[in-house]
Design an enzyme around this catalytic site. Structure first.
Site: not given
Length: 419
Positions: A221, A237
C-alpha cells in the site's frame, strides 16, 4: 551508469553491503508497473545528517531539517504522531520502542531503473565495494516462540463491542489490529527480509535499519506520493484469498470487485481521504481517479482506489503529509473517534506499525508507503512483532475478520516459521 546482469543477485548484495552501516533504507518496487514510482529500487546507506524526534513538534522539526539540507532524505513516521495532530494519547504496551519520527540524509544513494544502476550520492567505486562485499548468511537456529496477543475468542468479543459502537453511531468503520510477537527473538534481518520479499513481492516493500531497530516490510500500500504539484493517495480496503486454480482465482477476483460489503468499506475510506486531501488542495482539484481497482498479489487480491489533488502552493508539502496522517485506511471514519477507540480496544501501542516510511527527493517530491505486512524488530531487546488488522463495519462477520487477519499474516508466519 552500469548494466547489471543479475538484478536480484545485485539487489541483495547491495542490501547486505548497506546493512553494515548503522542506518540504511531500501525501497523496492519489485518491478511492479506503477504510474508514479521513479525507480525499481533505491538504496540509501549511512548518514550525513539525521533527525530523531519524539517531541511535540516533530513535523516542524522535519520541515526545518529538510529545508536546511534540500537533499535526498529517507525516513519514517510512527503512527503515534497522531498525538501531535489531535488531542489523543498512546498508553498501551510497547515492546519495540521506535522513535516517533526518524529521517536521514544518506552518505551513499544508489538507484536502479530498467537495468541501469546509478550512484546518486557517493562515488561510483561503491559499486565495486558491493560486488566484492562478502555475503553474510547468518541463519539463526533459535526457534521463535510466536504468540498472539489476543485469542480468537478475545478478538471476536472486541469486534462485537466495536460493532455496538457502530450501531450507536459513534463510528461507521474502524481498522482494528492485533499483535503477534516473540520475546528473546534472534533473527538475521537481511536474510529474513529477503525470504519475505521473495515469498511476497509487493510494490512498496522495503527494509529500514536504524541501529537496533528494523522494519522488514512487504507492504502493498502507498500512503501518499507527490509528483510535481500533484498529491496521490491509494488506500487499500477489500481483501480476497487467491486460489491456485486459475478459473477459480478469476472468479474470486470478479466477486471481490462486485462485493457490496467490500465496496462500502472502500468508499468510506475514499471519502475520508478526499476530506484529508482538501486541507492541502487547490479548491476543486480533489478527484477519484480510480474507484474499486482490483490488484493481484501473491497471497491476496486487493481493492485499491486512487485519489489525487493539486497541492495548494501556500501549503508546505510536509504539512500536506501531516494533514493526511495517519492514513484513513488504518484508522476509520470518523477518524478521530476511530483513533480513540483503537487506543481503547487494541492491546499494543502501534508505534511504527501503520505508520509510513519512504523518501523525499531534492525537488520536494516524495513517496511514502503504509507499514503493514511488516516484521518489526528490536535487536537490543530481542523483541519481534508484527500486527495485522482489517476494516470493521456493522455488516462484518467477526470470525471471518479473524480469518482475514491470519490470511494477511500468512507470508510472515511462513517466513518466521522457518526459524
Amino acid at each position: 551508469m552500469k548494466n547489471q546482469q543479475n538484478f536480484t543477485d545485485f539487489k541483495y548484495k547491495a542490501l547486505n553491503w548497506a546493512n553494515q552501516f548503522d542506518v540504511c533504507c531500501f525501497l523496492d518496487s519489485n518491478q511492479y508497473k506503477d504510474n508514479y514510482s521513479e525507480f525499481d529500487f533505491l538504496l540509501a546507506a549511512d548518514f550525513q545528517f539525521e533527525l530523531k524526534s519524539s517531541s511535540v513538534n516533530s513535523f516542524e522539526e522535519l520541515k526545518e531539517f529538510y529545508e536546511a539540507h534540500q537533499q535526498w532524505t529517507f525516513g519514517f513516521f510512527g503512527y503515534d504522531l497522531k498525538n501531535q495532530i489531535e488531542d489523543l494519547s498512546s498508553n498501551n504496551q510497547d515492546g519495540l520502542e521506535f522513535p516517533d519520527l526518524y529521517f536521514f540524509v544518506p552518505k551513499y544513494l544508489i538507484a536502479y531503473k530498467d537495468g541501469l544502476t546509478e550512484v546518486l550520492i557517493g562515488d561510483n567505486s561503491i559499486l565495486n565495494d558491493i560486488e566484492n562485499f562478502g555475503q553474510i548468511h547468518k541463519k539463526e537456529d533459535k526457534k521463535l516462540n510466536l504468540k498472539a496477543r489476543l485469542s480468537e475468542a478475545e478478538y471476536i468479543k472486541k469486534i462485537d463491542s466495536l460493532k455496538e459502537h457502530i450501531s450507536r453511531g459513534d463510528i461507521y468503520e474502524i481498522n482494528f489490529c492485533q499483535e503477534f510477537f516473540a520475546e528473546h527473538a534472534k533473527i538475521a534481518p537481511v536474510e529474513t527480509f529477503k525470504a519475505l520479499n521473495q515469498l511476497s513481492p509487493t510494490p512498496f516493500a522495503g527494509y529500514f535499519k536504524v541501529r537496533d531497530h528494523y522494519i522488514l516490510s512487504a507492504t502493498p500500500e502507498r500512503f501518499l506520493c507527490k509528483r510535481g504539484n500533484k498529491l496521490i493517495s491509494q488506500p487499500i480496503k477489500g481483501t480476497a484469498k487467491r486460489s491456485p486454480d486459475p478459473a477459480e482465482d478469476q472468479a474470486i477476483k470478479y466477486s471481490l470487485r462486485s462485493d457490496i460489503k467490500e465496496q462500502a468499506e472502500n468508499v468510506m475510506i475514499v471519502d475520508l481521504v478526499r476530506h484529508d486531501l482538501t486541507k492541502s488542495a487547490i479548491k476543486g482539484s480533489v478527484k477519484v481517479e480510480e474507484l474499486f481497482g482490483i490488484y493481484t498479489f501473491p497471497q491476496v487480491h486487493q481493492m485499491i482506489s486512487t485519489i489525487s489533488c493539486q497541492l495548494n502552493p501556500n501549503v508546505h508539502f510536509i504539512d500536506a503529509i501531516k494533514n493526511t496522517f495517519p492514513m484513513g485506511s488504518m484508522t476509520g471514519a470518523p477518524k478521530v473517534k476511530a483513533m480513540q477507540l483503537i487506543e481503547q480496544y487494541e492491546e499494543t501501542k502501534r508505534g511504527i506499525f501503520s505508520g509510513s516510511f519512504g523518501c523525499i527527493n531534492p525537488n520536494g517530491d516524495f513517496d511514502f508507503n503504509v507499514i503493514i505486512r511488516s516484521i518489526l524488530y528490536n535487536s537490543a531487546s530481542k523483541y519481534l512483532s508484527f500486527q495485522v488488522g482489517g476494516a470493521i463495519t456493522y455488516q462484518c462477520d467477526a470470525k471471518k475478520e479473524y480469518e482475514e487477519c491470519l490470511l494477511k499474516a500468512s507470508a510472515i508466519l511462513k517466513v518466521l516459521g522457518d526459524h
